[in-house]
Structure formats: C-alpha cells, structure tokens
Write a protein that holds these residues in place. Structure first.
Motif, mmCIF file in Angstrom:
data_model
loop_
_atom_site.group_PDB
_atom_site.id
_atom_site.type_symbol
_atom_site.label_atom_id
_atom_site.label_comp_id
_atom_site.label_asym_id
_atom_site.label_seq_id
_atom_site.Cartn_x
_atom_site.Cartn_y
_atom_site.Cartn_z
ATOM 1 N N PRO A 249 41.187 46.732 42.663
ATOM 2 C CA PRO A 249 40.605 45.664 43.485
ATOM 3 C C PRO A 249 39.586 44.817 42.739
ATOM 4 C CG PRO A 249 40.775 47.691 44.752
ATOM 5 C CD PRO A 249 41.155 48.048 43.346
ATOM 6 N N GLY A 250 38.760 45.447 41.911
ATOM 7 C CA GLY A 250 37.751 44.699 41.183
ATOM 8 C C GLY A 250 38.330 43.677 40.228
ATOM 9 N N GLU A 251 39.535 43.938 39.702
ATOM 10 C CA GLU A 251 40.156 42.989 38.780
ATOM 11 C C GLU A 251 40.557 41.696 39.485
ATOM 12 O OE1 GLU A 251 42.614 45.056 35.382
ATOM 13 O OE2 GLU A 251 43.111 46.004 37.290
ATOM 14 N N VAL A 257 37.053 38.760 34.652
ATOM 15 C CA VAL A 257 38.458 39.062 34.357
ATOM 16 C C VAL A 257 39.277 37.773 34.394
ATOM 17 C CG1 VAL A 257 40.522 40.307 35.125
ATOM 18 C CG2 VAL A 257 38.280 41.422 35.192
ATOM 19 N N GLY A 258 39.256 37.097 35.529
ATOM 20 C CA GLY A 258 39.992 35.840 35.634
ATOM 21 C C GLY A 258 41.489 36.048 35.793
ATOM 22 N N ALA A 259 42.152 35.052 36.349
ATOM 23 C CA ALA A 259 43.572 35.171 36.646
ATOM 24 C C ALA A 259 44.415 35.323 35.380
ATOM 25 C CB ALA A 259 44.033 33.953 37.446
ATOM 26 N N GLU A 260 44.127 34.515 34.364
ATOM 27 C CA GLU A 260 44.938 34.557 33.143
ATOM 28 C C GLU A 260 44.830 35.901 32.439
ATOM 29 O OE1 GLU A 260 44.036 30.252 33.887
ATOM 30 O OE2 GLU A 260 42.905 32.120 33.955
ATOM 31 N N ARG A 261 43.622 36.425 32.359
ATOM 32 C CA ARG A 261 43.441 37.703 31.680
ATOM 33 C C ARG A 261 44.175 38.816 32.418
ATOM 34 N NH1 ARG A 261 37.480 39.408 29.909
ATOM 35 N NH2 ARG A 261 37.880 37.609 28.564
#
Length: 332
Positions: A249-251, A257-261
C-alpha cells in the motif's frame, strides 16, 4: 489516437507526478493498465468537508478508483461511481467528467459512525453495509446512459470493481487501492497533515479472446459438497497478477516512489511502456445558472418555503460553494 512518438519505454526521462493518471501496457504479458498517485487534489476534496478519518479513507479509495477508470473513456462524457448501502456511510459518490475533472462527496450518519468506531467496526464492509456499487457512464443528452451494478456483500471496493469487470465487461481485471496520510511541516515549522491516495488497475487483453477465459462464477445452487470446476489462469495473466500482488500500500501513495518507479519495479523485465499522463483536477460542475434553472422549476409554495432571511441559499454538496438568490427572481 496515440502516436508512437508519444510512447516511452520505462527508464527514459519523464515523471507524471501527483494528480496524474499514467497509462501503460506490457506487451510481454498482454496487459494494459493505469496507475495514479493523488496528492493536493484529494487533500483539498477531503479537507473541504472535514470528514472523519474512516469516511475520508473510503471516499479517497472511491476517488482513486474513479479517476483510474474515468481517464480511460474515449469520448466526452461522465463516469459516476456510487455506493448506496445500509451502513453508517450510506453514500459515496465520485463524479468524473472528461478529460479530467473530478468531484466527490460522502454522506454518513454521525451517531452510527461514532458507535461503529467505538466498537472497532471500521472496515469498508462494516461502514458501507449491504447494498450496491453502481458504475454509470453518461455520454450526453443524446445518448442513453449505461449503468452496471454489483452487490456490496462484505467486500472491499477493489473486489467489487473486479467483480464488475468480470460480470459486465468480461475482462480479467486486477485493482489495488491505497490511502495514506503524509505528515510534514509548513514553512513556519508547524506540523501539517495531508491526505494521499493511489491505485493501479491492470487488465488482461490478449489478441486471442480464448485466452481471456476465466472460471464461471458460482451459480449459487450447486448441491452441497460439490466442488466448483477449477480453471488455470493464462500464464501471462497469472504472472501479471503475481507481480501486482507484490505491491505494498505504501508504494501506491509514497511520493518518493512515484508511478514510473513502481511500474519499472513491476514490469521492466517484460518491456513495459508508458503513455502521456492524464492530469486530473478538483473541479465541480455546479454553477449559479444550473441551480437557478432548478429553482425555476419550483412551485410558488416551494420557493416560499426555501426563503430564509429574505433570500434563498443553495449549497453544493460536492464543493460546499454557497449560492444566494433573490426570491423575486422566481416570483417569490
């Protein structure tokens, strides 16, 4: 139509950032999807109504789900995701208008919610109760509305959305949603709390329709002791589900983190590609003109009953904007 030059292979420069839905596909697994991290937009919506924490979390999940699905619309129109149940939170509404405008609202019973919190009954199933989750697509006044409905039977919004796609669209779909709170300090050093939400939806769309086959849904009338037939998932879909199943969930909410990562971590070995992000905004569709048209349809008695301190005040449930009218405008 998306041009080939608009596509980026993961790892190239580019960053969608908060409040942007990032479409992607993974040719190696025959899956497509979208992911999002919501920051200032969702914080503004939740703070506007000062929702209690359990209500804020539920509405944030509904908003994340709605923008993930709404940004996939290929026409000018609207997607409305709405729950209606018999729990303490009896109504959630998230209203998305293309290309990226979102408004949302939650209704709850304060006494019942307080009792549920005191008893530790704050899961989505306990707060929403039994009822329905509806997905309504509106393509304008000249087109018929489409509505898909699934029952709420002790499930999460994620599970209900997956059931909807399986029953109504017959597309294998995986949904993950998360809500978090960010604690930092403002420019004066004072503690500050803000809301964040995130999500990812992944769908299996192979060239061959036969590969999409899933086990039949239980009929509900099989004799006791009879096992439901088992069906193995397609290898590509099984791998995609296993990869998305590792998401924490934290990701989904962590701005570091961001969507791309996240997508790179999940799918880089399979050649994931991302498309230009779709920005979403906290924008209500209410207006003085629209509300005036509604009041124009009131009877003289209804207009008279609406007057307080010499004027009529109408407040939008979504954005809390208050509009004031002179009763004389409507013959009052």
């Amino acid at each position: 139509m998306m041009m080939e030059t608009d596509i980026q292979t993961l790892g190239e420069p580019g960053f969608a950032g908060d409040d942007s839905v990032l479409p992607f596909d993974v040719d190696g697994l025959d899956v497509r999807g979208r992911t999002v991290q919501l920051g200032p937009m969702i914080d503004a919506i939740l703070a506007r109504h000062s929702y209690p924490e359990p209500v804020a979390r539920l509405l944030a999940e509904a908003i994340a789900l709605t923008v993930l699905l709404g940004t996939s619309l290929k026409f000018e129109g609207k997607l409305i995701v709405q729950t209606k149940g018999d729990g303490p939170v009896d109504l959630l509404v998230a209203d998305f208008t293309t290309p990226g405008n979102l408004r949302a609202y939650a209704r709850f019973d304060e006494e019942r919610l307080a009792a549920a919190q005191a008893a530790g009954m704050t899961s989505p199933a306990e707060l929403l109760g039994t009822g329905v989750l509806a997905f309504t697509i509106d393509q304008g006044e000249y087109m018929q509305r489409y509505q898909g409905i699934v029952e709420m039977k002790g499930e999460t919004l994620e599970a209900m959305a997956e059931t909807y796609f399986r029953q109504s669209e017959q597309i294998p779909t995986l949904v993950r949603l998360a809500v978090g709170e960010l604690f930092d300090r403002d420019s004066d050093g004072n503690p500050r709390q803000s809301w964040r939400a995130g999500g990812i939806v992944v769908q299996f769309l192979p060239q061959s329709p036969e590969r999409m086959r899933q086990p039949d849904l239980p009929g509900g009338d099989a004799p006791e002791g009879i096992e439901e037939p088992f069906h193995n998932d397609d290898d590509g879909w099984a791998e995609a589900k296993a990869l998305v199943g590792t998401v924490q969930p934290g990701e989904l909410t962590d701005p570091e983190v961001g969507a791309e990562r996240l997508l790179y971590r999940l799918f880089h070995e399979r050649g994931a590609k991302v498309y230009p992000p779709v920005k979403v905004f906290d924008r209500c569709s209410c207006s003085r003109e629209r509300l005036g048209e509604v009041l124009s349809g009131f009877s003289a008695e209804e207009i008279s009953d609406s007057v307080e301190d010499g004027e009529i005040t109408v407040q939008c449930e979504f954005c809390s904007t208050a509009y004031k009218f002179d009763p004389a405008e409507f013959g009052g």
